[in-house]
Design an enzyme around this catalytic site. Structure first.
Site, PDB file in Angstrom:
ATOM      1  N   LYS A 130       7.316 -56.339 -17.583  1.00  0.00           N
ATOM      2  CA  LYS A 130       7.230 -57.741 -18.003  1.00  0.00           C
ATOM      3  C   LYS A 130       8.237 -58.018 -19.117  1.00  0.00           C
ATOM      4  CE  LYS A 130       3.828 -59.581 -20.708  1.00  0.00           C
ATOM      5  NZ  LYS A 130       4.467 -60.516 -21.637  1.00  0.00           N
ATOM      6  N   LYS A 162       6.343 -68.360 -19.770  1.00  0.00           N
ATOM      7  CA  LYS A 162       5.318 -69.340 -20.157  1.00  0.00           C
ATOM      8  C   LYS A 162       5.925 -70.744 -20.171  1.00  0.00           C
ATOM      9  CE  LYS A 162       2.255 -66.240 -22.666  1.00  0.00           C
ATOM     10  NZ  LYS A 162       3.027 -64.987 -22.772  1.00  0.00           N
ATOM     11  N   ASP A 188       7.455 -77.692 -19.453  1.00  0.00           N
ATOM     12  CA  ASP A 188       8.529 -78.648 -19.703  1.00  0.00           C
ATOM     13  C   ASP A 188       8.406 -79.745 -18.648  1.00  0.00           C
ATOM     14  OD1 ASP A 188      11.013 -79.818 -20.509  1.00  0.00           O
ATOM     15  OD2 ASP A 188      11.751 -77.841 -21.096  1.00  0.00           O
ATOM     16  N   GLY A 240       8.970 -81.682 -15.195  1.00  0.00           N
ATOM     17  CA  GLY A 240       8.967 -81.091 -13.860  1.00  0.00           C
ATOM     18  C   GLY A 240      10.331 -80.635 -13.382  1.00  0.00           C
ATOM     19  N   THR A 289      12.895 -79.634 -15.004  1.00  0.00           N
ATOM     20  CA  THR A 289      13.340 -78.417 -15.707  1.00  0.00           C
ATOM     21  C   THR A 289      12.543 -77.200 -15.241  1.00  0.00           C
ATOM     22  OG1 THR A 289      13.992 -79.752 -17.595  1.00  0.00           O
ATOM     23  CG2 THR A 289      13.654 -77.411 -18.012  1.00  0.00           C
ATOM     24  N   THR A 334      -4.531 -65.304 -24.992  1.00  0.00           N
ATOM     25  CA  THR A 334      -5.610 -64.395 -25.393  1.00  0.00           C
ATOM     26  C   THR A 334      -5.677 -64.194 -26.901  1.00  0.00           C
ATOM     27  OG1 THR A 334      -4.060 -62.690 -24.711  1.00  0.00           O
ATOM     28  CG2 THR A 334      -5.913 -63.085 -23.267  1.00  0.00           C
ATOM     29  N   ARG A 347      -7.355 -53.158 -24.324  1.00  0.00           N
ATOM     30  CA  ARG A 347      -7.162 -52.043 -25.261  1.00  0.00           C
ATOM     31  C   ARG A 347      -8.108 -50.905 -24.925  1.00  0.00           C
ATOM     32  NH1 ARG A 347      -3.331 -54.545 -26.322  1.00  0.00           N
ATOM     33  NH2 ARG A 347      -2.584 -55.291 -28.330  1.00  0.00           N
ATOM     34  N   ARG A 394       1.896 -53.263 -26.833  1.00  0.00           N
ATOM     35  CA  ARG A 394       2.009 -52.340 -27.973  1.00  0.00           C
ATOM     36  C   ARG A 394       1.342 -50.983 -27.800  1.00  0.00           C
ATOM     37  NH1 ARG A 394       0.468 -57.350 -31.698  1.00  0.00           N
ATOM     38  NH2 ARG A 394      -0.549 -57.790 -29.704  1.00  0.00           N
TER      39      ARG A 394
END
Ligand code: C5P
Length: 244
Positions: free
Chosen positions: A36, A65, A68, A70, A72, A117, A175, A205
């Protein structure tokens, strides 16, 4: 459509430069099925790395994410497809989702982001929403279904509700007990996330910042396998995990 557990482990390449990304990919190859690229790395050479990873046969999750106008969003969706991405995230606002789904090229899945999240009730209220987090998540899941999105990103605690939508469910905020939560506020273990309805998890992380990323990725993979076994044992009415 892949069936292996590795395809259910999405590693967030939240790194500062291409060299760091290449080291992380080399360290985790064969354990991680999807890489990702998010905003931090995208703005530091990550788009080139995304294209290179796709050319090399890796599945690339572009976590842009998008939100904007439509026109774009549609153009960005076509560009993501041309780059070879397999997934593209769009905030689950009806207009943006409709534009992305309308422009979606073959091979690119549109992933609707419900509520980040890292956000709790106080953040949602401060952002001006009257809804509680769960109500806002439900509203956005419905928007994803209406728009014809392929998948939903939500917190593990919302995976069961997302599962009922029939879309593929992807959960960050995951986690193992030994790992720090960082800024994630709605967290669960990978076992819980998969057992309750996630089809894939996003981990950053705990793997990327680990002294031994491969060993960390292997721990998350083993936890995914345990979650899959729990899900099968529960014989949930929502059925088996979806291929991703
Ligand atoms: O380091 P950590 O495991 O918290 O990273 C989670 C990744 O998932 C980050 O790249 C973050 O941008 C992403 N993400 C998230 N919450 C969402 C959507 C994406 O944490 N709702």
């Amino acid at each position: 459509m892949a069936e292996c557990a590795t395809d259910r482990l999405i590693l967030a390449l939240d790194v500062a430069d291409t060299a760091a990304a290449e080291r992380l990919v080399a360290a985790t190859e064969g354990v991680v099925g999807v890489y990702k690229i998010g905003l931090e790395f995208a703005l530091a050479g990550g788009i080139g790395t995304a294209a290179a990873l796709a050319r090399a046969g890796h599945r690339v999750f572009l976590d842009m994410k998008l939100l904007d106008i439509g026109n774009t969003v549609a153009g960005a969706t076509r560009a993501a497809g041309a780059l070879g991405a397999a997934y593209l995230t769009v905030h689950a606002y009806p207009q943006a989702l409709a534009a992305a789904v309308g422009a979606r090229p073959a091979g690119l899945s549109i992933v609707a982001v419900t509520v980040l999240t890292s956000m709790g009730e106080d953040d949602v209220a401060a952002a001006g929403y009257a809804d509680r987090v769960t109500a806002l998540v439900d509203r956005r899941i419905a928007a994803a279904v209406t728009a014809g999105a392929d998948a939903i990103v939500c917190a593990p605690g919302e995976a069961a509700a997302a599962r009922r939508s029939g879309l593929t469910v992807i959960t960050p905020g995951v986690r193992l007990p030994a790992d720090a939560a960082g800024d994630q506020r709605r967290v669960a273990t990978p076992q819980e996330a998969i057992a309750t309805g996630a089809d894939a998890i996003v981990v950053g992380r705990p793997i990327g910042a680990s002294a031994d990323p491969r060993a960390a990725a292997e721990r998350y993979l083993a936890a995914i396998e345990e979650g899959l076994a729990l899900r099968r044992a529960a014989a949930s009415p929502d059925g088996a995990p979806r291929s991703i």
